[in-house]
Design a protein around this motif. Structure first.
Motif, PDB file in Angstrom:
ATOM      1  N   ALA A 111      11.405  15.246   1.374  1.00  0.00           N
ATOM      2  CA  ALA A 111      11.430  16.566   1.638  1.00  0.00           C
ATOM      3  C   ALA A 111      10.117  16.951   2.585  1.00  0.00           C
ATOM      4  O   ALA A 111       9.482  18.004   2.359  1.00  0.00           O
ATOM      5  N   ASN A 112       9.291  16.003   3.113  1.00  0.00           N
ATOM      6  CA  ASN A 112       8.148  16.097   3.709  1.00  0.00           C
ATOM      7  C   ASN A 112       8.309  15.576   5.025  1.00  0.00           C
ATOM      8  O   ASN A 112       8.052  14.303   5.382  1.00  0.00           O
ATOM      9  N   GLU A 113       8.058  16.357   6.130  1.00  0.00           N
ATOM     10  CA  GLU A 113       8.146  15.826   7.518  1.00  0.00           C
ATOM     11  C   GLU A 113       7.123  14.658   7.706  1.00  0.00           C
ATOM     12  O   GLU A 113       7.269  13.770   8.577  1.00  0.00           O
ATOM     13  N   ALA A 114       5.778  14.767   7.009  1.00  0.00           N
ATOM     14  CA  ALA A 114       5.030  14.085   7.375  1.00  0.00           C
ATOM     15  C   ALA A 114       5.276  12.477   7.027  1.00  0.00           C
ATOM     16  O   ALA A 114       4.695  11.660   7.498  1.00  0.00           O
ATOM     17  N   THR A 115       6.130  12.393   6.302  1.00  0.00           N
ATOM     18  CA  THR A 115       6.886  10.766   5.958  1.00  0.00           C
ATOM     19  C   THR A 115       7.074  10.348   7.133  1.00  0.00           C
ATOM     20  O   THR A 115       6.782   9.094   7.420  1.00  0.00           O
ATOM     21  N   PHE A 116       7.899  10.835   8.045  1.00  0.00           N
ATOM     22  CA  PHE A 116       8.503  10.214   9.088  1.00  0.00           C
ATOM     23  C   PHE A 116       7.447  10.195  10.341  1.00  0.00           C
ATOM     24  O   PHE A 116       7.302   9.316  11.087  1.00  0.00           O
ATOM     25  N   GLU A 117       6.760  11.212  10.384  1.00  0.00           N
ATOM     26  CA  GLU A 117       5.350  10.951  11.389  1.00  0.00           C
ATOM     27  C   GLU A 117       4.572   9.834  11.000  1.00  0.00           C
ATOM     28  O   GLU A 117       4.183   8.945  11.735  1.00  0.00           O
ATOM     29  N   THR A 118       4.297   9.581   9.627  1.00  0.00           N
ATOM     30  CA  THR A 118       3.373   8.549   9.180  1.00  0.00           C
ATOM     31  C   THR A 118       4.192   7.231   9.627  1.00  0.00           C
ATOM     32  O   THR A 118       3.493   6.376  10.210  1.00  0.00           O
ATOM     33  N   PHE A 119       5.568   7.145   9.221  1.00  0.00           N
ATOM     34  CA  PHE A 119       6.071   5.869   9.745  1.00  0.00           C
ATOM     35  C   PHE A 119       5.954   5.440  10.973  1.00  0.00           C
ATOM     36  O   PHE A 119       5.887   4.134  11.450  1.00  0.00           O
ATOM     37  N   VAL A 150       0.845  -1.176   0.128  1.00  0.00           N
ATOM     38  CA  VAL A 150      -0.332  -0.016  -0.146  1.00  0.00           C
ATOM     39  C   VAL A 150       1.053   1.354   0.011  1.00  0.00           C
ATOM     40  O   VAL A 150       1.807   1.217   0.789  1.00  0.00           O
ATOM     41  N   HIS A 151       0.771   2.175  -0.763  1.00  0.00           N
ATOM     42  CA  HIS A 151       1.351   3.433  -1.038  1.00  0.00           C
ATOM     43  C   HIS A 151       0.228   4.566  -0.237  1.00  0.00           C
ATOM     44  O   HIS A 151      -0.659   4.719  -0.473  1.00  0.00           O
ATOM     45  N   LEU A 152       1.120   5.124   0.611  1.00  0.00           N
ATOM     46  CA  LEU A 152       0.366   6.313   1.411  1.00  0.00           C
ATOM     47  C   LEU A 152       0.874   7.734   0.787  1.00  0.00           C
ATOM     48  O   LEU A 152       2.100   7.888   0.834  1.00  0.00           O
ATOM     49  N   ALA A 153      -0.006   8.497   0.373  1.00  0.00           N
ATOM     50  CA  ALA A 153       0.473   9.616  -0.314  1.00  0.00           C
ATOM     51  C   ALA A 153       0.458  10.743   0.490  1.00  0.00           C
ATOM     52  O   ALA A 153      -0.477  11.663   0.739  1.00  0.00           O
ATOM     53  N   VAL A 154       1.508  10.769   1.467  1.00  0.00           N
ATOM     54  CA  VAL A 154       1.500  11.678   2.546  1.00  0.00           C
ATOM     55  C   VAL A 154       2.625  12.826   2.012  1.00  0.00           C
ATOM     56  O   VAL A 154       2.771  13.827   2.850  1.00  0.00           O
ATOM     57  N   LEU A 191      16.211   5.346   9.420  1.00  0.00           N
ATOM     58  CA  LEU A 191      16.479   4.351  10.109  1.00  0.00           C
ATOM     59  C   LEU A 191      15.742   4.166  11.546  1.00  0.00           C
ATOM     60  O   LEU A 191      15.091   3.345  11.996  1.00  0.00           O
ATOM     61  N   ARG A 192      15.583   5.545  12.241  1.00  0.00           N
ATOM     62  CA  ARG A 192      14.800   5.665  13.444  1.00  0.00           C
ATOM     63  C   ARG A 192      13.393   5.207  13.316  1.00  0.00           C
ATOM     64  O   ARG A 192      12.893   4.407  14.294  1.00  0.00           O
ATOM     65  N   ALA A 220      -3.469   8.659   7.018  1.00  0.00           N
ATOM     66  CA  ALA A 220      -2.856   7.568   6.271  1.00  0.00           C
ATOM     67  C   ALA A 220      -2.866   6.288   7.467  1.00  0.00           C
ATOM     68  O   ALA A 220      -2.940   5.333   6.949  1.00  0.00           O
ATOM     69  N   LEU A 221      -2.739   6.318   8.638  1.00  0.00           N
ATOM     70  CA  LEU A 221      -2.730   5.356   9.729  1.00  0.00           C
ATOM     71  C   LEU A 221      -4.006   4.944   9.597  1.00  0.00           C
ATOM     72  O   LEU A 221      -4.460   3.467   9.360  1.00  0.00           O
ATOM     73  N   GLU A 222      -5.084   5.489   9.407  1.00  0.00           N
ATOM     74  CA  GLU A 222      -6.627   4.997   9.418  1.00  0.00           C
ATOM     75  C   GLU A 222      -6.550   4.277   7.998  1.00  0.00           C
ATOM     76  O   GLU A 222      -7.303   3.145   8.114  1.00  0.00           O
TER      77      GLU A 222
END
Ligand code: CLF
Ligand code: SF4
Length: 290
Positions: free
Chosen positions: A96-104, A30-34, A133-134, A69-71
């Motif tokens: 280039a998007n902080e949302a990437t890390f939050e989502t992961f 699944v790809h999350l478009a965040v 990595l974190r 994205a989590l939902e």
């Protein structure tokens, strides 16, 4: 050339539809478009579409907030348990998007077993690797279209790096250095790295095998030579034929394993690679029972 993978990573590779061709009919992603923002301008990219480095143009994916994205992930994993990979691949550049890390982070907390995958243009790879990595990314795709700045300068119009715009050879040098250093560091850190290369006739077609040689040195696991989708500044370039792509893949094969089953997915695709459910009607989903 890379480090040996432990058992958990071997399982993740075997269940990854892009990394193992046997897995493609059995396991999905699944790809999350965040990640809407991008920090470079590729000459084959039209911004109304998803990142062409790993997608096919279509209607832009709807951008989701991390919580949304989590939902979506909760729903999809509950309905389609054969999905083993949760990935972020656009619509811009994930790094280039902080949302990437939050989502992961949100996904990993709730689904510690799932493989987290990401694709990037690599400009920020060196500086964002520790964050990646974190949050637990274990499979990573970097799009490398040239390792010669003269050629790369024909493919990317400009980059925006630490607030400054760079063009031409200078931009190419910065991006190539960050890609190659970043790939090396990622491989050393135990990430399973895939490289996508967009095959652009008359621009990088003769050069792709040199890229493959470099990937061998760096310990890259698999390479995906993708056909150009001709749009944007490259609208007039004829895409390679299937035969031309095959010849290039065969020349690269001695150096690095070749992926040949890429579907150039959308940034919001989900399901098996061959059946992107995001593009399927409700009825059709019911008919095929997935
Ligand atoms: Fe997505 Fe890419 Fe991960 Fe796969 S897609 S981020 S590695 S989970 Fe796969 Fe789709 Fe081709 Fe990409 S078929 S476009 S190679
Ligand atoms: Fe477009 Fe992707 Fe290139 Fe950014 S990295 S310009 S989104 S193709």
């Amino acid at each position: 050339n890379g480090p040996a993978f432990d058992e958990e990573l071997l399982r993740k590779i075997a269940e990854h539809p892009c990394y193992d061709k046997k897995a493609q009919h059995k396991y999905g992603r699944v790809h999350l478009a965040v990640a809407p923002k991008c920090n470079i301008q590729c000459n084959f990219c039209v911004r109304e579409f998803d990142c062409v480095n790993e997608s096919r143009p279509g209607v832009t994916s709807k951008v989701l907030a991390p919580q949304e994205a989590l939902e979506k992930t909760r729903q999809i994993l509950a309905d389609y348990p054969f999905i083993k990979v949760v990935a972020i691949a656009g619509p811009g550049d994930p790094l280039a998007n902080e949302a990437t890390f939050e989502t992961f982070e949100l996904i990993r907390k709730e689904f510690p077993e799932i493989t987290l995958c990401m694709s990037t243009n690599g400009l920020l790879l060196t500086e964002k690797l520790q964050d990646m990595l974190r949050v637990g990314v274990s499979t990573l795709t970097v799009t490398v279209n040239a390792i010669d700045p003269e050629i790369q300068a024909k493919i990317v119009d400009h980059i925006v790096y630490h607030g400054k715009v760079y063009r031409g050879i200078e931009a190419a040098q910065i991006q190539i250095k960050n890609q190659l250093d970043g790939i090396k560091a990622a491989v050393d850190a135990g990430v399973v790295v895939k490289v996508n290369t967009v095959l652009i006739p008359g621009i990088n077609d003769k050069h792709v095998v040199e890229i493959a040689r470099k990937l061998n040195e760096l310990g890259v696991y698999i390479m995906n030579v993708m056909p150009l989708i001709n749009q944007g500044a490259f609208a007039d370039i004829e895409p390679p034929t299937a035969e031309e792509r095959k010849v290039v893949q065969e020349a690269c094969e001695p150096y690095v394993m070749q992926m040949r089953h890429c579907r150039q997915c959308r940034a919001d695709a989900y399901g098996l690679l061959a059946q992107d459910m995001s593009q399927m009607s409700e009825e059709r989903r019911k008919v095929i029972k997935i």
